[in-house]
Design a protein around this motif. Structure first.
Motif, PDB file in Angstrom:
ATOM      1  N   VAL A 141      57.038  75.454  -0.860  1.00 47.86           N
ATOM      2  CA  VAL A 141      56.486  76.815  -0.860  1.00 47.86           C
ATOM      3  C   VAL A 141      54.971  76.773  -0.662  1.00 47.86           C
ATOM      4  O   VAL A 141      54.398  77.557   0.105  1.00 47.86           O
ATOM      5  CB  VAL A 141      56.845  77.535  -2.171  1.00 47.86           C
ATOM      6  CG1 VAL A 141      56.080  78.847  -2.288  1.00 47.86           C
ATOM      7  CG2 VAL A 141      58.343  77.795  -2.237  1.00 47.86           C
ATOM      8  N   ALA A 142      54.294  75.848  -1.356  1.00 50.05           N
ATOM      9  CA  ALA A 142      52.830  75.725  -1.224  1.00 50.05           C
ATOM     10  C   ALA A 142      52.446  75.335   0.190  1.00 50.05           C
ATOM     11  O   ALA A 142      51.470  75.852   0.755  1.00 50.05           O
ATOM     12  CB  ALA A 142      52.307  74.700  -2.227  1.00 50.05           C
ATOM     13  N   ILE A 170      54.189  75.908   3.032  1.00 50.50           N
ATOM     14  CA  ILE A 170      54.436  77.039   3.942  1.00 50.50           C
ATOM     15  C   ILE A 170      53.359  78.111   3.748  1.00 50.50           C
ATOM     16  O   ILE A 170      52.847  78.675   4.722  1.00 50.50           O
ATOM     17  CB  ILE A 170      55.846  77.618   3.697  1.00 50.50           C
ATOM     18  CG1 ILE A 170      56.909  76.603   4.128  1.00 50.50           C
ATOM     19  CG2 ILE A 170      56.024  78.928   4.466  1.00 50.50           C
ATOM     20  CD1 ILE A 170      58.324  77.016   3.774  1.00 50.50           C
ATOM     21  N   ALA A 171      53.018  78.391   2.489  1.00 51.52           N
ATOM     22  CA  ALA A 171      51.983  79.398   2.222  1.00 51.52           C
ATOM     23  C   ALA A 171      50.633  78.965   2.797  1.00 51.52           C
ATOM     24  O   ALA A 171      49.894  79.780   3.364  1.00 51.52           O
ATOM     25  CB  ALA A 171      51.861  79.635   0.719  1.00 51.52           C
ATOM     26  N   SER A 172      50.312  77.689   2.688  1.00 53.64           N
ATOM     27  CA  SER A 172      49.043  77.189   3.214  1.00 53.64           C
ATOM     28  C   SER A 172      49.013  77.257   4.739  1.00 53.64           C
ATOM     29  O   SER A 172      47.989  77.622   5.333  1.00 53.64           O
ATOM     30  CB  SER A 172      48.809  75.745   2.751  1.00 53.64           C
ATOM     31  OG  SER A 172      48.744  75.678   1.349  1.00 53.64           O
ATOM     32  N   ALA A 222      50.686  79.393   6.538  1.00 58.12           N
ATOM     33  CA  ALA A 222      50.568  80.811   6.874  1.00 58.12           C
ATOM     34  C   ALA A 222      49.132  81.289   6.712  1.00 58.12           C
ATOM     35  O   ALA A 222      48.611  82.044   7.551  1.00 58.12           O
ATOM     36  CB  ALA A 222      51.506  81.634   5.988  1.00 58.12           C
ATOM     37  N   TRP A 223      48.477  80.845   5.633  1.00 56.47           N
ATOM     38  CA  TRP A 223      47.073  81.208   5.409  1.00 56.47           C
ATOM     39  C   TRP A 223      46.196  80.690   6.536  1.00 56.47           C
ATOM     40  O   TRP A 223      45.344  81.408   7.059  1.00 56.47           O
ATOM     41  CB  TRP A 223      46.625  80.631   4.066  1.00 56.47           C
ATOM     42  CG  TRP A 223      45.187  80.954   3.705  1.00 56.47           C
ATOM     43  CD1 TRP A 223      44.421  81.998   4.156  1.00 56.47           C
ATOM     44  CD2 TRP A 223      44.362  80.207   2.814  1.00 56.47           C
ATOM     45  NE1 TRP A 223      43.170  81.959   3.593  1.00 56.47           N
ATOM     46  CE2 TRP A 223      43.103  80.874   2.764  1.00 56.47           C
ATOM     47  CE3 TRP A 223      44.556  79.069   2.034  1.00 56.47           C
ATOM     48  CZ2 TRP A 223      42.059  80.407   1.980  1.00 56.47           C
ATOM     49  CZ3 TRP A 223      43.510  78.610   1.241  1.00 56.47           C
ATOM     50  CH2 TRP A 223      42.278  79.286   1.224  1.00 56.47           C
TER      51      TRP A 223
END
Length: 206
Positions: free
Chosen positions: A45-46, A48-50, A52-53
């Motif tokens: 999750v971290a 994928i979120a990074s 995306a950011w």
């Protein structure tokens, strides 16, 4: 009057999303799909979120055009509220040398060609160099064909005026002072006449 920030927050620092993604990608060699679920899924999750950011940062940088930009460079004076701080007639002038001019000799040379030795400069707080977390007051020469970045005020020179300059920037206003390019050829130096700056800031912030 709130104090002006002296440095960027970690989230506003340009390399942060790149560094975070790089660290997480390196950790993929340690965190494998067969790792415990309490470790693998939060890590995924971290990551994928990074990613995306990072994508949002890249897209926003390509689409967003601000004046001044995120490093404090001006594209034009159109649409800006410019507060003039003309020099005062006095025997002893308040001359402030611009620092880091050695990095901007090409821009200063072009400003000299298009605008001559005697110019005006706009002071831009919250300016910085790429990869630097420190905010500085940028100096933009504006009497030529377009604004050109000449360098920065030293921290000691900027400190007495920094909070008031920053308060003006939050209102979309910037101060313009007389400037002079010294030298007939490279290396040039740039001096600012700050004798009227205190009076102009006092009036503008009333």
């Amino acid at each position: 009057m709130p104090a002006a920030p002296r440095s960027k927050s970690l989230l506003a620092w340009e390399p942060t999303p790149y560094v975070l993604v790089l660290i997480l990608l390196i950790l993929t060699g340690i965190v494998r799909p067969n790792s415990p679920a309490w470790l693998f899924w939060p890590f995924l999750v971290a990551l994928i979120a990074s990613l995306a950011w990072l994508l949002v940062v890249i897209v926003r940088a390509g689409r967003t055009r601000t004046n001044p930009d995120q490093w404090g460079n001006l594209a034009t004076l159109d649409g800006l509220d410019v507060v003039d701080a003309p020099g005062r007639e006095r025997e002893v002038r308040t001359v402030v040398p611009v620092t880091d001019v050695h990095r901007h000799q090409a821009a200063i040379d072009l400003a000299h060609i298009h605008g001559g030795a005697d110019q005006h400069a706009v002071l831009v707080p919250r300016a910085s160099r790429w990869l630097s977390k420190r905010y500085r007051v940028g100096v933009q020469l504006v009497d030529g064909d377009r604004p050109r970045h000449a360098g920065f005020l030293s921290d000691a020179a900027a400190e007495p005026w920094l909070d008031r300059l920053d308060a003006l920037r939050l209102r979309g206003a910037f101060v313009r002072v007389p400037a002079r390019i010294t030298g007939e050829s490279r290396p040039f130096a740039v001096d600012l006449d700050a004798s009227g700056l205190a009076d102009a800031l006092a009036l503008a912030n009333d």
